[in-house]
Design an enzyme around this catalytic site. Structure first.
Site, mmCIF file in Angstrom:
data_model
loop_
_atom_site.group_PDB
_atom_site.id
_atom_site.type_symbol
_atom_site.label_atom_id
_atom_site.label_comp_id
_atom_site.label_asym_id
_atom_site.label_seq_id
_atom_site.Cartn_x
_atom_site.Cartn_y
_atom_site.Cartn_z
ATOM 1 N N CYS A 33 13.441 16.311 16.649
ATOM 2 C CA CYS A 33 14.769 15.438 17.800
ATOM 3 C C CYS A 33 14.315 14.263 17.394
ATOM 4 C CB CYS A 33 13.955 15.963 19.740
ATOM 5 S SG CYS A 33 12.327 15.298 19.264
ATOM 6 N N GLU B 228 13.224 14.606 28.281
ATOM 7 C CA GLU B 228 13.013 14.149 26.748
ATOM 8 C C GLU B 228 14.347 14.903 25.598
ATOM 9 O OE1 GLU B 228 10.985 12.363 24.955
ATOM 10 O OE2 GLU B 228 9.517 11.889 26.926
#
Length: 529
Positions: free
Chosen positions: A318, A284
């Site tokens: 993010c 990720e």
């Protein structure tokens, strides 16, 4: 002389400062979570650690909260040994029974929701509602995992051979390594842990070196539940430290899966090292996320969504919006409304633990330096600062949320992900052009479109639409629910965590053929007699 007077007069050591912060009434939740002046940063069934002593720093004040004794590389390796040793016992427990233990973990997290959320805010810097919300994510994924523990599937397929059964079965991998990032110091670990545990795996967690207290408090809660159920606490082990401790997990063949959350550059190295030993990696990584506002969009909704997506967690998600792609006919109106909203956000900047605060600090001085460097680079390339652009003169690591216009989409700084509250304004004349701009970056995590046109929606979510793993309509780029799989494409790494079928990452699949007859027929009708 009181601790407060000592602090003001400058005659207090960092160790004494840590004691002061830990014992100050405002931070009473630290004691409730078992955080003291000095904390062991290793848990492998027992607490320890003989590595160097590091400090946990409050982003809101720049002051020491407490100190942590890190793991050594050998201790990290020993933690893997202990997790591996305990794993067969855990894997032999029926999945629904494992689910019940995960349910108890969720219950303990509920009891500690406010204090643990407060610790997230204190150590990471996000505002208290976000800190509490992050703990809630762990609770929610525990609930999800409990249900999944009674639903883990297998398959039975028709066999072409007489008296043969063709099955598919899923089994746990063993020890899962989880390397998490500072911006979500508990939620991402929770996504991995709850699902991996009901699948029958043990966990070794390497937290971000700047948020160790959250990891210590969380591990205490989980370990207590495991031990009450007669399960070794080493099923959920914790190791702390820098890159050399992370490399211990990455390079160890006894760890078949490494889940890594962090930058694209580091994730690329993790993937290569894990692949070299034929392990698996769940990545990720970065996101250069865009929010498109079409000509027919509800501008009030779009502005409200953009504000949180751009400045929530001080731009350190993010999924933060880094590019606003605006139709030229609404560009000026939208930008004017956005600036007004940013002014109101600045009025509610402050200590993330205080009521009513909407905008907190950056995580540390390095983040502030990267913010400044990005703005300098953008202005040097011809960008215009529409709002913000400066560090705020107050204790801690505060900066102004920043809007920059006038740069082409291909500009180097626009193509990069800067982990800060900076958004670039791009202009377009059609949805097709906007989609191309959205897709024209290295990363592919989150994306959003604001429109009232059903035709635009299906163009956006179709095969020639957004190339991201997360595609939103009339909501911002941040705020994913745990029921769907979370992750992205391209340089975001391709990993998927949380809901949907993300559980498959943590298991190995076996195709099983059982002959329950008296003959040995071959597939495809082959004769070998």
């Amino acid at each position: 002389m009181s601790q407060l007077l000592l602090r003001k007069s400058g005659f207090v050591s960092q160790f004494q400062m840590a004691r002061y912060l830990v014992t100050e009434p405002k931070y009473g939740f630290l004691k409730q979570l078992g955080i003291t002046v000095e904390n062991p940063g290793l848990y492998d069934g027992k607490w320890g650690g003989s590595g160097k002593l590091i400090e946990s720093i409050s982003p809101a004040t720049g002051k020491v909260i407490a100190k942590i004794r890190e793991s050594t590389p050998q201790e990290a390796s020993n933690a893997i040994t202990e997790a591996r040793k305990a794993w067969p016992q855990w894997a032999s427990i029926p999945a629904p029974a494992r689910g019940d233990i995960v349910r108890q973990i969720g219950d303990e997290l509920r009891k500690n929701l406010k204090p643990l959320g407060s610790l997230v805010s204190l150590e990471m810097g996000k505002i208290l509602p976000e800190g509490i919300g992050e703990v809630q994510e762990f609770i929610d994924i525990c609930d999800y995992a409990v249900g999944l523990s009674r639903m883990l599937p297998g398959s039975v397929f028709p066999s072409e051979r007489k008296d043969h059964a063709l099955l598919e079965k899923w089994n746990p991998l063993g020890v899962i390594g989880v390397i998490s990032a500072f911006n979500f110091p508990i939620a991402v670990y929770g996504w991995n842990t709850a699902i991996a545990m009901i699948c029958g795996n043990a966990i070794v967690w390497k937290e971000a070196s700047s948020t160790p207290l959250v990891a210590i408090a969380t591990t205490r809660i989980i370990a207590d539940v495991l031990e009450r159920n007669g399960v070794p606490g080493s099923i959920a082990s914790l190791i702390t430290g820098g890159s050399e401790i992370g490399e211990t997990l990455v390079n160890d063949k006894r760890v078949p899966l490494v889940s890594f959350t962090g930058s694209t550059n580091v994730g690329r190295q993790v993937a290569l090292k894990v692949q070299q030993r034929f392990g698996r990696s769940l990545l990720e990584l970065g996101g250069n996320n865009a929010l498109i506002v079409a000509e027919d969009a509800d501008l009030e909704m779009a502005v409200r969504a953009a504000v949180f997506s751009c400045v929530g967690t001080a731009g350190q998600r993010c999924t933060t919006t880094r590019r606003l792609i605006l139709h030229k006919k609404i560009r000026n109106e939208f930008l004017g409304k956005l600036k007004t909203a940013y002014k109101s956000i600045l009025e509610r900047m402050g200590d993330p633990l205080d009521d009513g605060v909407l905008y907190g600090p950056m995580h540390n001085q390095q983040a502030v330096d990267e913010y400044k460097a990005a703005i300098q680079k953008a202005v040097g390339a011809g960008g215009t600062i529409e709002f913000g652009g400066k560090q705020v003169e107050r204790p801690g690591f505060y900066v102004e949320p920043t809007i920059i216009s006038g740069l082409p989409a291909e500009a180097e700084i626009v193509q990069q992900e800067t982990f800060a509250p900076i958004v670039y304004i791009l202009e377009t004349s059609s949805l097709e052009e906007a989609i191309n701009l959205n897709n024209n970056v290295e990363q592919g995590l989150s994306s959003s479109l604001f429109t009232k046109s059903i035709g635009n929606v299906f163009q956006w979510i179709g095969p020639r639409g957004s190339d991201c793993g997360i595609i939103n309509v009339n909501i911002g780029t941040s705020g994913a629910e745990i029921g769907g799989a979370f992750g992205g494409e391209k340089a975001t790494g391709g990993g998927r965590e949380s809901g949907s079928d993300a559980w498959k990452h943590y298991m190995r699949r076996s195709t099983i053929t059982i002959n329950h007859g008296n003959e040995l027929p071959l597939a495809q009708g082959i004769k070998f007699e």
